[in-house]
Design a protein around this motif. Structure first.
Motif, PDB file in Angstrom:
ATOM      1  N   GLU A  62       0.898  -1.198  -0.138  1.00  0.00           N
ATOM      2  CA  GLU A  62       0.121  -0.041   0.066  1.00  0.00           C
ATOM      3  C   GLU A  62       0.794   1.432  -0.109  1.00  0.00           C
ATOM      4  O   GLU A  62       2.044   1.224   0.584  1.00  0.00           O
ATOM      5  N   CYS A  74      -2.586   0.186  -4.203  1.00  0.00           N
ATOM      6  CA  CYS A  74      -2.353  -1.280  -3.753  1.00  0.00           C
ATOM      7  C   CYS A  74      -1.862  -1.934  -4.951  1.00  0.00           C
ATOM      8  O   CYS A  74      -2.465  -2.328  -5.926  1.00  0.00           O
ATOM      9  N   ILE A 124      -9.898  -8.056  -4.380  1.00  0.00           N
ATOM     10  CA  ILE A 124      -9.056  -6.914  -3.521  1.00  0.00           C
ATOM     11  C   ILE A 124     -10.002  -6.438  -2.735  1.00  0.00           C
ATOM     12  O   ILE A 124     -10.802  -5.500  -2.881  1.00  0.00           O
ATOM     13  N   TRP A 164      -9.946  -3.405   0.695  1.00  0.00           N
ATOM     14  CA  TRP A 164      -9.400  -2.622   1.602  1.00  0.00           C
ATOM     15  C   TRP A 164     -10.100  -2.480   2.881  1.00  0.00           C
ATOM     16  O   TRP A 164     -11.264  -2.655   3.154  1.00  0.00           O
ATOM     17  N   CYS A 203     -14.459  -3.396  -1.362  1.00  0.00           N
ATOM     18  CA  CYS A 203     -13.772  -4.403  -1.939  1.00  0.00           C
ATOM     19  C   CYS A 203     -13.913  -4.519  -3.667  1.00  0.00           C
ATOM     20  O   CYS A 203     -15.046  -3.741  -4.038  1.00  0.00           O
ATOM     21  N   ILE A 260     -13.437   2.613  -5.093  1.00  0.00           N
ATOM     22  CA  ILE A 260     -12.396   1.512  -5.467  1.00  0.00           C
ATOM     23  C   ILE A 260     -12.464   1.018  -6.799  1.00  0.00           C
ATOM     24  O   ILE A 260     -13.299   1.188  -7.392  1.00  0.00           O
ATOM     25  N   CYS A 279      -4.525  -3.273   2.387  1.00  0.00           N
ATOM     26  CA  CYS A 279      -5.186  -3.805   1.290  1.00  0.00           C
ATOM     27  C   CYS A 279      -4.848  -5.245   1.441  1.00  0.00           C
ATOM     28  O   CYS A 279      -4.020  -5.734   1.959  1.00  0.00           O
TER      29      CYS A 279
END
Length: 124
Positions: free
Chosen positions: A6, A22, A34, A36, A50, A70, A96
């Motif tokens: 990150e 990330c 992925i 956070w 996500c 995101i 992340c």
């Protein structure tokens, strides 16, 4: 070796914006979900957002809906968290993580690879 890193944490003022990154190394994020997450002092880690590489689905915690976004840059193998209208309650270490189950969720126990975190702090 597989890992995520990150970056982008900083000192911010209320109402400000920040973009966290990330970056994945050793693997492609194309087959992962992925997420956070963040952890404030004295509090449990909570899921923030996500991104599903499988279907592009996104999920946000209620506390950040409408303020955080995101996104993923396939060419850079990087996921971003754009944070706007920041509040003092957003102060935390942000992490992340990648899950080889490629569908979006915020269950931190299921994520496989974690970064070291990046600090977001408010200035008064």
């Amino acid at each position: 070796q597989l890992h995520v890193v990150e970056s982008g944490g900083d000192l911010v003022q209320p109402g400000g914006s920040l973009r966290l990154s990330c970056a994945a190394s050793g693997f492609t994020l194309d087959y992962y979900a992925i997420g956070w997450f963040r952890q404030a002092p004295g509090k449990e880690r909570e899921g923030v957002a996500c991104f599903s590489s499988s279907d592009g689905d996104t999920v946000y915690a209620d506390s950040v809906k409408g303020r955080f976004t995101i996104s993923k840059d396939n060419a850079k193998n990087t996921v971003y968290l754009q944070m706007n209208s920041l509040l003092p309650a957003d102060t935390a270490v942000y992490y992340c993580a990648a899950d080889n189950w490629p569908f979006c969720h915020l269950d931190s126990n299921e994520y496989d690879y974690w970064g070291q975190g990046t600090q977001v702090t408010f200035s008064s």
